[in-house]
Design an enzyme around this catalytic site. Structure first.
Site, PDB file in Angstrom:
ATOM      1  N   CYS A   1      15.513  -7.668 -22.958  1.00  0.00           N
ATOM      2  CA  CYS A   1      14.458  -8.665 -23.155  1.00  0.00           C
ATOM      3  C   CYS A   1      13.352  -8.471 -22.127  1.00  0.00           C
ATOM      4  O   CYS A   1      12.170  -8.618 -22.431  1.00  0.00           O
ATOM      5  CB  CYS A   1      15.018 -10.083 -23.037  1.00  0.00           C
TER       6      CYS A   1
ATOM      7  N   CYS B   1      18.953 -11.205 -19.934  1.00  0.00           N
ATOM      8  CA  CYS B   1      19.026 -10.085 -20.887  1.00  0.00           C
ATOM      9  C   CYS B   1      18.080  -8.962 -20.458  1.00  0.00           C
ATOM     10  O   CYS B   1      16.866  -9.138 -20.453  1.00  0.00           O
ATOM     11  CB  CYS B   1      18.688 -10.634 -22.282  1.00  0.00           C
TER      12      CYS B   1
END
Ligand SMILES: [Zn+2]
Length: 157
Positions: free
Chosen positions: A80, A77
């Site tokens: 993230c 991600c």
């Protein structure tokens, strides 16, 4: 990244002065703790802690005497990865006032499902044994601190 481990009773940290492993009990995370060997005061955890097992997570959020900020993330991600250094800043600046932990939702799928995490990154605040707030998406450290302070009624310095 994490320099601390969890067990059933607390956070295991190495003493920066002598290397001795010490346990910071979940119920007393806001207390000053001295190293069992050299008696120096141990610094509170100042970096995000990776959660390895669901059971550790459950015990931590049930017993922690300071608010716990949970970062639900996964390695693939992109956002993230952007928020990770911001959470490091928050953990360092607010050491002793709150605890930042990371839950890899690819590894700890049970937690992601139990809490209905539909997008990552998602950040949640636990205080007094329950989730009190949640927000999705990456944001800078200052915003994260404001979000946590509001959610946990915490005066942040
Ligand atoms: Zn020591």
């Amino acid at each position: 990244m994490s320099t601390a481990d969890l067990d059933e009773r607390g956070i295991i940290v190495g003493c920066p002065a002598c290397g001795q492993k010490n346990r910071l009990a979940y119920e007393r995370l806001d207390d000053e703790v001295r190293c069992g060997k050299c008696k120096r005061t141990l610094p509170p955890p100042g970096a995000p802690i990776d959660i390895g097992r669901t059971a550790d997570f459950d015990r931590l959020v049930a017993a922690a005497s300071i608010p716990v900020v949970v970062d639900y993330w996964a390695p693939w991600c992109g956002p993230c990865r952007m928020v990770a250094p911001e959470l490091q800043k928050v953990a360092a600046r607010q050491a002793g006032r709150l605890l930042v932990v990371k839950v890899n939702t690819d590894q700890l799928t049970e937690l992601g499902e139990r809490f209905g995490i539909r997008s990552i990154p998602t950040m949640a605040v636990f205080a007094g044994g329950r989730e009190v707030a949640r927000t999705a998406g990456a944001r800078p450290a200052d915003d994260i601190e404001r979000f946590v302070a509001e959610a946990a009624h915490l005066p942040l310095g």
